[in-house]
Design a protein around this motif. Structure first.
Motif, PDB file in Angstrom:
ATOM      1  N   SER A  29       0.823  -1.215   0.000  1.00 52.67           N
ATOM      2  CA  SER A  29       0.000   0.000   0.000  1.00 52.67           C
ATOM      3  C   SER A  29       0.855   1.261   0.000  1.00 52.67           C
ATOM      4  N   ASN A  30       2.114   1.175   0.415  1.00 49.46           N
ATOM      5  CA  ASN A  30       3.033   2.310   0.512  1.00 49.46           C
ATOM      6  C   ASN A  30       2.504   3.406   1.428  1.00 49.46           C
ATOM      7  N   GLU A  31       1.654   3.036   2.370  1.00 48.14           N
ATOM      8  CA  GLU A  31       1.092   3.978   3.327  1.00 48.14           C
ATOM      9  C   GLU A  31       2.181   4.436   4.291  1.00 48.14           C
ATOM     10  N   GLY A  33       3.590   5.892   7.903  1.00 51.19           N
ATOM     11  CA  GLY A  33       3.233   5.791   9.315  1.00 51.19           C
ATOM     12  C   GLY A  33       4.418   6.170  10.180  1.00 51.19           C
ATOM     13  N   GLN A  60       7.473   3.613   5.612  1.00 51.90           N
ATOM     14  CA  GLN A  60       6.512   3.352   4.533  1.00 51.90           C
ATOM     15  C   GLN A  60       6.182   1.872   4.518  1.00 51.90           C
ATOM     16  N   ASN A  61       4.899   1.517   4.463  1.00 49.38           N
ATOM     17  CA  ASN A  61       4.450   0.128   4.466  1.00 49.38           C
ATOM     18  C   ASN A  61       4.901  -0.574   3.188  1.00 49.38           C
TER      19      ASN A  61
END
Length: 119
Positions: A29-31, A33, A60-61
């Motif tokens: 997802s490249n989210e 956090g 980064q996820n």
């Protein structure tokens, strides 16, 4: 002739849409956090700390999803991007010097050590 071009265009668009969907379902997802705690990081299956990541670091996820996640040995993966004006990495080095197995780092380092000491 126009019908062939029309139907070829339709088929290519369907393939493109399916490819984009497949990529979105299976890729990380490249989210962004923030780390909730300090993490001691060591070589995968190693026995000493290599470095510590501080609480509050932006990450980064990079956890694979969908079919791409099959066989993933640690599901919670993240990446840290480091930038610099200087050339810090030698990409023209001899490939024999690289040890691909030492590039895996684990945040489950303490858990592995505790389990090893219990046996």
């Amino acid at each position: 002739m126009r019908k062939i071009i029309f139907w070829t265009s339709i088929v290519m668009n369907i393939i493109l849409i399916l490819g984009i969907f497949w990529n979105n379902v299976n890729s990380p997802s490249n989210e962004l956090g923030i780390l909730k705690e300090d993490i001691q990081v060591g070589h995968f299956m190693g026995n000493k700390t290599v470095f510590t990541l501080p609480k509050g670091l932006t990450v980064q996820n990079k956890s694979e999803r969908g079919l791409a996640a099959i066989g993933q040995f640690e599901n919670n993966r993240f990446a840290i991007v480091i930038t610099a004006n200087n050339a810090l990495v030698d990409y023209n080095c001899d490939k024999k010097e690289l040890n691909p197995n030492s590039n895996f780092y684990s945040a489950e380092f303490k858990t592995y050590l505790n389990n090893e000491n219990m046996e």
